[in-house]
Scaffold this active site. Structure first.
Site: not given
Length: 567
Positions: A86-87, A132-133, A160, A166, A268
């Site tokens: 995905k990166d 997106r999220r 981040r 996180r 991305c």
């Protein structure tokens, strides 16, 4: 010969997932009688690892998690690099090539929420820096939350850092919930050393795998990409080694996702989720795209056909009137022919009968997760939830699909996920998932499989609340089909059914029932020549096992949108 130098980022997840791939390669080689490959893991900090003060989408440039790895590969500091696919941007350095894309596990995003959140909470502060999220959660999350939490305002704050950081921020109440990629959590939970750090954090929270239909992931999410250098002197050797972990199905799906992303002009950080899933019984793919492009909302859920099927589909597109289309559901949302004669009827089991079913489970099945297949199954599940099943009491609840997920949430139930797309495949994924085992507090020292009655059967297995005649293991019968006697079907309804030219089946037994109606009316060959469609999950699998030609499709809405004559 010197070791193969493998470049990766320095985060715990990057190191763990890279090592897992290298260990998998050597495991396969040993099984084939080949010597182990000697590796050297080289960690390289990227801009994304260093600059944590602002969201990536606000930073100038691109390829924040890959650029330094690209440079190291081109400068011969490493022989290959391992990326979270995905990166990777849609444009890659011309000197690089994809040596492998690994099998994808869990493309889902994962909602991780504090157990302190209740109906009295003033807000839910969600940590994520992904546009997106943010977009998809604002649009879709409410209906999947337990009803008591739906009116609490959602607030979004930047998040981040690596995965443990996180989770620690959530633990320290800087957020009420965060969103992470499920695949990364699954890999960390699968690693013995990483579990020591991760499990005590995860066990404090409620976790939900967000439904793929409304929360499609970033293109390529869940897969790892191994890149090499085109002119590398050991390229043939490298290709042979990494071909052992290349998954062609995942490769086709994720490259298609990247192509869709490119077609929308995105990188991305475009607020667009894209998910492509190949259907195991034919060459079609389910495409799910949702988000915002150029201030315009996009929501697509449709089937992409193989070339042969595409030719067939194009010939019959927009060719049918509504009264020629049979929708195998007992709902009436349009001028189509609906199923009013193969009726689902709830089974009102006594609580003691459900207890008897639970007690009949193999004693090795000390941990399970419940799968509720429809609203008809909900009542029996709720009865079972009030019974005392000692260690067999389920700690996880999954829905068969997003609609049932919503039904359960309407009952104020925390649902841990659903089986979007293909139920049987996802059940196997859940049974083998380290993340799902962690969610259920399954002892990681217990072997996943044990021999029971001369066959493999998982310790961590589902209990289905489903139809009475289901052939699945461990079933609490919750509804049955009561077919109308053919002679009792009114003549006008019978004629309407016999005149249909395109059918959407909600179950294989339903297909057999209507096939018999055509047979009794001496129209069996006519029935076989009709156009038959069904959903993407267990029903399609049953058709395939019985070698009956049917076209899996996302649902009746796509069917009518594709084939109804609009003129």
């Amino acid at each position: 010969m010197r070791p193969i130098r493998v470049g990766t980022r320095p985060s715990l997840l990057a190191r763990v997932q890279s090592q897992q791939i290298l260990d998998q390669i050597n495991h396969i080689r040993r099984e084939r009688g080949l010597p182990n490959v000697t590796w050297e893991l080289v960690t390289i900090k990227t801009t994304g690892d260093v600059q944590l003060a602002q969201p990536l989408w606000q930073m100038e440039g691109q390829n924040f998690f890959t650029k330094e790895l690209d440079v190291a590969l081109q400068n011969d500091q490493v022989d290959v690099v391992v990326h979270s696919f995905k990166d990777l941007g849609v444009e890659r350095p011309k000197e690089s090539y994809l040596a492998a894309i690994t099998k994808r596990h869990f493309p889902h995003d994962c909602l991780i929420m504090s157990k302190d959140i209740s109906s009295s909470s003033k807000s839910i502060r969600i940590g994520t820096s992904s546009p997106r999220r943010n977009t998809l959660v604002k649009e879709n999350l409410e209906k999947y939350l337990p009803v008591s939490l739906r009116k609490i305002p959602l607030e979004f704050e930047m998040l981040r850092g690596n995965v443990p950081t996180r989770l620690e921020k959530l633990q320290n109440k800087k957020y009420d919930a965060i969103i992470l990629a499920a695949a990364g959590l699954d890999r960390l939970c699968a690693d013995e050393m990483a579990r020591i750090q991760i499990l005590p954090l995860l066990n404090q929270f409620k976790i939900k795998l967000l439904p793929l239909g409304d929360f499609p992931p970033s293109a390529g999410q869940g897969a790892l990409a191994i890149e090499g250098r085109i002119d590398h002197e050991r390229r043939k050797e490298i290709d042979e080694i990494f071909s052992l972990v290349n998954c062609e199905r995942t490769k086709n799906e994720t490259l298609r996702e990247k192509q869709i992303l490119k077609n929308h002009g995105g990188g991305c950080h475009l607020p667009l989720g894209i998910y492509v899933k190949s259907h195991p019984t034919n060459h079609s793919q389910l495409m799910c795209v949702q988000g915002i492009v150029k201030e315009k909302k996009i929501k697509i859920l449709q089937t992409e056909w193989s070339n042969a099927d595409d030719n067939f589909i194009n010939k019959i597109k927009f060719q049918f009137q509504s009264n020629e289309m049979f929708v195998g559901m007992n709902i009436h949302h349009g001028p189509f022919v609906y199923d009013s004669f193969y009726i689902k009827s709830p089974i009102e089991d006594r609580p003691e009968k459900i207890q008897e079913t639970i007690n009949s489970l193999n004693p090795n099945h000390l941990n399970r997760f419940d799968i509720i297949t429809s609203k008809y199954a909900l009542k029996n599940w709720k009865k079972s939830a009030h019974l005392q099943f000692d260690k067999r009491l389920s700690s996880l609840v999954f829905a068969a699909g997003s609609k049932t997920h919503e039904h359960l949430a309407n009952e104020d139930i925390w649902v841990h996920g659903d089986l979007f797309g293909n139920s049987e495949e996802w059940v196997e994924e859940f049974q083998n998932s380290s993340l799902v085992r962690a969610m259920a507090n399954v002892d990681f020292d217990v072997n996943v499989n044990v021999d029971v009655i001369d066959k493999k059967f998982p310790v961590f297995c589902p209990l289905y609340f489903t139809q009475k005649d289901s052939k699945r293991a461990n079933v609490v019968p919750s509804y049955e089909h009561l077919p109308t006697q053919i002679e009792n079907i009114p003549k006008n309804n019978l004629q309407a059914i016999l005149s249909c030219k395109i059918f959407f089946w909600s179950s294989y037994p339903q297909y057999l029932y209507y096939k018999n109606i055509f047979r009794v009316n001496s129209l069996e060959s006519t029935f076989q020549s009709r156009n038959h469609f069904c959903g993407l999950g267990f029903t399609a699998q049953q058709f395939s096992e019985n070698k009956i030609l049917v076209h899996p499709i996302s649902g009746p809405q796509e069917l009518t949108a594709t084939f109804l004559n609009q003129s």
